[in-house]
Design an enzyme around this catalytic site. Structure first.
Site, mmCIF file in Angstrom:
data_model
loop_
_atom_site.group_PDB
_atom_site.id
_atom_site.type_symbol
_atom_site.label_atom_id
_atom_site.label_comp_id
_atom_site.label_asym_id
_atom_site.label_seq_id
_atom_site.Cartn_x
_atom_site.Cartn_y
_atom_site.Cartn_z
ATOM 1 C CD GLU A 49 -1.795 -2.324 1.667
ATOM 2 O OE1 GLU A 49 -0.609 -2.584 1.996
ATOM 3 O OE2 GLU A 49 -2.719 -3.151 1.790
ATOM 4 C CG PHE A 111 -9.776 -9.029 11.692
ATOM 5 C CD1 PHE A 111 -8.517 -9.445 12.129
ATOM 6 C CD2 PHE A 111 -10.074 -9.118 10.344
ATOM 7 C CE1 PHE A 111 -7.583 -9.941 11.225
ATOM 8 C CE2 PHE A 111 -9.149 -9.613 9.433
ATOM 9 C CZ PHE A 111 -7.896 -10.022 9.876
ATOM 10 C CD GLN A 112 -7.369 -6.990 7.862
ATOM 11 O OE1 GLN A 112 -8.263 -6.756 7.071
ATOM 12 N NE2 GLN A 112 -6.221 -7.564 7.505
ATOM 13 C CE LYS A 161 -17.391 -6.304 4.838
ATOM 14 N NZ LYS A 161 -16.584 -6.864 3.766
ATOM 15 C CG MET A 478 23.009 11.701 3.054
ATOM 16 S SD MET A 478 24.194 12.781 2.233
ATOM 17 C CE MET A 478 23.196 13.442 0.891
#
Lengths: 565, 163
Positions: A49, A111-112, A161, A478
């Site tokens: 993502e 959940f999630q 949802k 760097m």
């Protein structure tokens, strides 16, 4: 007609002119993906993502359009955070749609579940949790409006949802009404009049231009202003492509790794005209000696940028296209005064050209080892300076800014504000989706590349012919440079002990892998990569302990540069 | 320098965290903060007290204005305004001190709103300085609990702050 929430979302996106979404499916967005199955909107499936957000970001940076991301709830959504923060720091217009657990479960540690509005509050321009289907269309309208107007930025919509499956009559609003959000576009005429006076009175003026110039699409106005007044232009990392770097008035980048002559010009100038720039610490060095001798004009669409880090003599809030346009209008009516001013600043330009001659942007070339700067010069030359360049973050990023000769706006996509390693590959992916026929090149380091190397799969899947140039020094270069200069060469955790076989890695994904270990292989490798269809990874084994110079050590004034190792 | 700022905001989900998060994220200090809806149900008014030099205050005001949910920001510091705070004070009393406690309440035009054999609960409204004053006088008796609302302010004169 009644539509479900996810249908309303997709219809609204179409009405916003969205043709491409970058995203990753999951349980909390499965309804959206079900509707996408038949939608004309193109969806690019990244492998993470974070990469989806960087890809949308790259797409937005090179087109000026709003990038769009879809991710699922919980881990999908939290994976977007680095990408969102990257876009926020560089003011990139973007709308991120995250699935959320059903509204009755919010707050229950479902959940999630993750509180995305809470998590992204400080790294979005605004965010929304849609709790009522009746608010959905208006929310999307507002999100796009907020993302692309004023000082652009990412806007997140958290979409539970159950809202995605609830049906409601769809009507997309024509207008937004946000009483708390009214960006100032029109610059104050009296202030602009004063700016014209200050410009005409200056003997040592410099334009200091930042990424805002491209966000406002005011590059033409800038060029006209510079040419009309013959004022030299130094650009920040974010604006390297906004002014043609071959132009005699171009001073290149300023700041920590800026050119000697840009930094000296800012130090010695009597008028600093800051345009769409924000006096970042990497630009100013020690703030109290930055442009110490100068009066400062600061033009920006965001009032919070003005007076934040330095006191300004003349603030102008407004859209840069509007302000520079008005300024050009005033100056064109005073052509004699402008001529006088060009004459009286001649000495100043001579002084700058002498600085430039004394310390040009250069490096010690080598016949035995590949210099990373040489690779960038060659890429610049062999693509006719016409490619879209993306970078990761680190030494290679600075070398790209220093040694690629940019000549067209929106051709240098780099994470300036947040400095996000792993940005280059996915943003190149997004740029290539936007411009399938243009040459897109990710200039990378071996460290940064491994932060999102999984996106090779996306490149191959969609046959996106991005070319990746890894300047491989087997170091986190760097940080190693800082350790060398300020920590007695104690290379703590900056040696990439395991040498990766990048050719095999590319091949494992079905991409082409090339390698150059000798100086005389560089050109041939680039040529072969440019001629090979599909994604190509080039692994350049470069001189390992090369440093980015000039360098202004932290806490020093920008004229106190280290010029040579 | 102390500044008292009124902020009119959309009365919506998460707005308080936007404001308080702005202060904590940018390292600005908040001495007190009070929020309640206004006559218009979709608008809330916050009064916050903060400290900082001119540059910090300029940033605070600009950053507050930048929030999409913010409709108006007024820094009252440089104008004429009235400041009031409410405090509820629970003070221990015994036979000896009860009369003195009532005298103090009377002098400050406060009110006793709850009484037990061992305590008074006092309500007082006034400037923060006045509240500090009564607390100082009540302290020797033994203060068990203090709840202060933080100040709210309103400008003097006929003009109101409207969205």
């Amino acid at each position: 007609m009644e539509l479900t929430g996810s249908q309303i979302l997709l219809e609204s996106l179409k009405l916003e002119g969205v043709d491409t979404i970058f995203g990753y499916p999951g349980g909390a967005v499965i309804n959206i993906y079900d509707d996408l199955y038949e939608s004309p909107i193109n969806h690019v499936l990244t492998r993470h993502e974070q990469a989806a957000v960087h890809a949308a970001d790259g797409y937005a940076r090179c087109t000026g359009k709003v990038g769009v991301v879809v991710a699922t709830s919980g881990p999908g959504a939290t994976n977007t955070v680095t990408g969102i923060a990257t876009a926020y720091m560089d003011s990139i217009p973007m709308v991120i749609i995250c699935g959320q657990v059903p509204t009755p479960l919010i707050g229950n540690d479902a959940f999630q579940e993750a509180d995305m509005c809470g998590i992204t509050r400080p790294c979005t321009k605004h965010n929304y949790l849609v709790k009522d289907i009746r608010d959905l269309a208006r929310t999307i309208k507002e999100a796009f409006y907020i993302a692309r107007t004023g000082r652009p930025g990412p806007v997140l919509i958290d979409l539970p949802k159950d809202i995605q499956v609830t049906k409601h009559k769809f009507s997309y609003p024509d207008k937004v009404s946000l009483r708390g959000y009214k960006p100032t576009y029109s610059g104050n005429s009296r202030q602009i009049e004063k700016a014209a006076k200050m410009i005409l009175a200056a003997r040592k003026p410099v334009l200091y231009v930042g990424g805002g110039i491209t966000l406002a699409a005011a590059e033409d106005e800038l060029l006209k202003l510079a040419e009309q007044t013959q004022i030299p232009v130094t650009t920040t990392l974010m604006a390297m492509a906004a002014f043609p770097q071959r132009h005699p008035l171009a001073l290149g980048m300023l700041g920590m790794h800026g050119t000697f002559y840009a930094n000296m010009s800012v130090t010695e100038c009597d008028l600093l005209i800051a345009v769409g720039s924000r006096f970042d610490d990497r630009v100013t060095g020690r703030i109290d000696s930055f442009a110490e001798k100068a009066k400062i004009i600061h033009v920006d669409v965001d009032p919070t940028s003005i007076g934040k880090n330095v006191d300004v003599d003349l603030p102008i809030v407004g859209d840069l296209k509007d302000v520079l346009g008005k300024l050009l209008g005033i100056l064109s009516q005073k052509s004699e005064l402008v001529e006088d001013s060009v004459e009286s600043t001649e000495e100043w330009r001579t002084m700058i050209y002498e600085w430039k001659e004394r310390h040009p942007m250069t490096y010690r070339s080598s016949k035995s080892v590949i210099k990373p700067q040489y690779v960038i010069e060659k890429i610049s030359e062999m693509t006719d300076e016409d490619a879209i360049i993306t970078t990761e973050v680190g030494q290679h990023q600075m070398w790209a800014a220093q040694f690629f000769t940019f000549r067209q706006p929106r051709t240098f996509l780099t994470s300036g504000g947040l400095g996000t390693m792993g940005f280059g590959l996915p943003s190149a992916l997004g740029a290539q989706v936007a411009f399938p026929d243009r040459q897109v090149i990710d200039i990378s380091g071996d460290g940064s590349f491994q932060m999102n190397s999984q996106e090779l799969a996306t490149l191959v899947q969609y046959q996106l012919p991005v070319k990746i140039a890894i300047l491989n020094n087997n170091y986190l270069g760097m940080v190693r440079q800082w350790q060398q200069m300020f920590f007695e060469k104690r290379y703590s955790q900056t040696v990439m002990e395991l040498p990766i076989d990048f050719i095999k890695l590319a091949e494992a994904y079905g991409a082409t892998g090339l390698q150059a270990t000798k100086v005389d292989e560089v050109e041939a490798t680039i040529k072969q990569a440019l001629e090979t269809p599909g994604p190509v990874l080039m692994n350049f084994k470069v001189s390992r302990e090369e440093n980015v110079l000039p360098m202004v050590p932290a806490g020093k004034a920008i004229h106190e540069m280290v010029l040579a190792s | 320098m102390k500044h008292t700022i009124s902020v009119l905001v959309e009365n919506e989900f998460g707005v308080l965290s936007r404001i308080s998060g702005l202060f904590s994220g940018r390292g600005f200090n908040i001495e007190s903060l009070s929020v309640a809806p206004t006559m218009e149900a979709d608008l809330s008014r916050m009064t916050l007290v903060t400290r900082g030099d001119d540059r910090i205050l300029e940033q605070i005001t600009k950053q507050l204005n930048k929030l999409i949910s913010t409709i108006k920001v007024v820094d009252f510091t440089h104008g004429e305004y009235i400041e009031r705070e409410l405090a509820l004070i629970k003070v221990s009393t015994d036979a000896e001190s009860r009369a003195e406690a009532l005298r103090i309440v009377d002098i400050f035009r406060a009110k006793v709103i709850d009484v037990t054999p061992k305590s008074y609960t006092i309500e007082i409204t006034g400037s923060p300085a006045k509240i500090n004053g009564i607390l100082e006088l009540l302290r020797p008796m033994g203060i068990k609990e203090v709840v202060r609302s933080g100040p709210v302010v309103i400008g003097r004169g006929a003009k109101g702050v409207v969205a």
